[in-house]
Motif scaffolding. Sequence first.
Motif, short mmCIF file in Angstrom:
data_model
loop_
_atom_site.label_atom_id
_atom_site.label_comp_id
_atom_site.label_asym_id
_atom_site.label_seq_id
_atom_site.Cartn_x
_atom_site.Cartn_y
_atom_site.Cartn_z
N SER A 551 34.26 -12.16 13.48
CA SER A 551 33.88 -10.78 13.19
C SER A 551 34.41 -10.39 11.82
O SER A 551 35.43 -10.89 11.35
N VAL A 552 33.69 -9.48 11.18
CA VAL A 552 34.07 -9.00 9.87
C VAL A 552 35.22 -8.00 10.01
O VAL A 552 35.09 -7.00 10.72
N ILE A 553 36.34 -8.27 9.35
CA ILE A 553 37.48 -7.37 9.43
C ILE A 553 37.58 -6.47 8.20
O ILE A 553 38.48 -5.64 8.11
N GLY A 554 36.65 -6.65 7.27
CA GLY A 554 36.64 -5.82 6.08
C GLY A 554 35.91 -6.51 4.95
O GLY A 554 35.55 -7.69 5.04
N THR A 555 35.69 -5.79 3.88
CA THR A 555 35.05 -6.35 2.69
C THR A 555 35.94 -6.12 1.48
O THR A 555 36.68 -5.12 1.41
N VAL A 556 35.86 -7.02 0.52
CA VAL A 556 36.63 -6.92 -0.72
C VAL A 556 35.72 -7.30 -1.87
O VAL A 556 34.68 -7.95 -1.68
N GLN A 557 36.11 -6.90 -3.06
CA GLN A 557 35.37 -7.26 -4.26
C GLN A 557 35.96 -8.53 -4.86
O GLN A 557 37.14 -8.57 -5.20
#
Length: 574
Positions: A551-557
């Motif tokens: 599962s996706v726990i967050g996004t970063v650049q």
Amino acid sequence: MLRRVGRVLADGGDRLPATGTGGTEIMSSATELDRPVVGGSTVERGRPRSLTGLSVLAVLLPFLVVGIRLNLTGAVTPGGEAALADLHARDAAGVDQLVGPWVSAEASQPGPVWFYLLAAFRSVYGDSGAGLVAASLTLHALAAALLVLAVGRARPWDRPLLALVVLLVVVRLPPVTFVQVEGPAALLLPTALALVLAARAAIGSAPALAGLAVVGTVLVQTDVRTAPLVALLAAVAAVGSSRAWRRGSGDPRSTAGGRGLLAVLIGALATVALWVPPLWQQLRPGARGGNLGRLAHEVFGSSPESVVSWRGAVQAVGQLLGAPLRGESGGSVPLDVAGASPAAALTVVAQVAAAVVVAGVARRRGRPFVAALGLVLAVATVAAVSAARSVVGQLSSGSVLWVMVLPMLLLACVAWLLAGELVGRRPGTRRWGRPVVGVALTATAVVATVGLFGGAEDLTDRPGVEAAAELVRQAVPAEQDDQALVLDVRDQRSWPTLAGLANELDRADRRVTVEEPWVEAFGARRTATGEGTWRVTLVTVADIPAVPYGSVIGTVQTDLGETAVVLGPPAPPG
């Protein structure tokens, strides 16, 4: 006697008698004539030493001052090769590092010596990204100081002029060249040191021959593409030293009695000791037979990728030879070797021709070391073309970045010869020459320091590393902190960011592992064993559906744009 000595110096020291006391007397007289004539007062005798001290300080302080200041006030989050270097330096601090990281056959580091050197100095600065950069700058400072001292003290202006040339190169090249923590950049000054030691060995210096063995080992272990250069330097040094010793024209201070033999013995033992770790790793059981086995397979096996042509190799070397003059980037960037550039080819020809001319002029002027260094520079240029020719795939400046030191040493040779002519014709120049050189060294050292300060301030963190590490720390339950995290390099483009993530988690005492074929890059101690509880994957937002679990726990650049951090089990369920 003076007539005989004059003939000896005119011939470059090649006609010294090989036996008898007459040969020793002539050699001693020639050595004395090669030294500056100074007064008998303590002040006069101390001036060359004080100038040497100023020369060493001038090349030491820019690197040390910038490194210490960065370590005290800066923060750096490395990624890519710098992060791998950080990981391996930490392993070396625990005496658990046998080889260097493997990215490809063109970026392999067969041995661990560079990481042990980094670990030694970082133990002073602390375990941080800034501490790693400071340790790297300290290694540059050490190499620069040894380079200045390696030319010897035959003439009082040799060391100051070389120090001035080194500082001019530091000023001319972009500061990032020396601030970045990468293998190719780390080899610039050690390569110059190896060239000087080869020249000293070629005229009969046993300590220089021993030093060349050690420094050459450092070069090859840090970047395998220096192997052609080191092999040719070793051949020139061996042939030259054997001839000098047979003729009795070697430096009596370095070959007399057992001192020369002891130096060679120490150098041989140190060289063997430095190769024990990678050879031991090679002999251990493994799927690929170790780092050296993989390297041999990639180099001597068949490869579907194209090999650089000889014309392309000449083009690459010509571009790098002119880089210090143009002030181009010292980083690893792709080189355009497809077209035919007459200017690049002429630059290579001019470098070789100028080195040969310098060797001939120095021989006639009774400067055997300068003559030998001119020959060494010509041979090194040929080795550079050979090294560039051996690259498989894309040829980048990092493949043979050490080429940039060749014109630096050629400039030093010209400066030495011109200074000799000036002092020889106008002995009074010694009185005002030393203050002028001293002021020039001080001023150039200040400018170099300011430039390196700017390079340190321009250091950028690897995008997304800290944010991804924080997401993982928050998502993994505290009671499972002792479980290994498997880093999934699903997208090969994400490995620099994952290297930075592994480094951040490793610094926080979180155990991270990787799967084949990335074990060689991240280190054997980080081999995934199937015991991990969580798998971390970095994918672009558009590629999230391609990840079958987690599962996706967050996004970063990151460098790839908006990137999702996916946390899941270590293997697909079921």
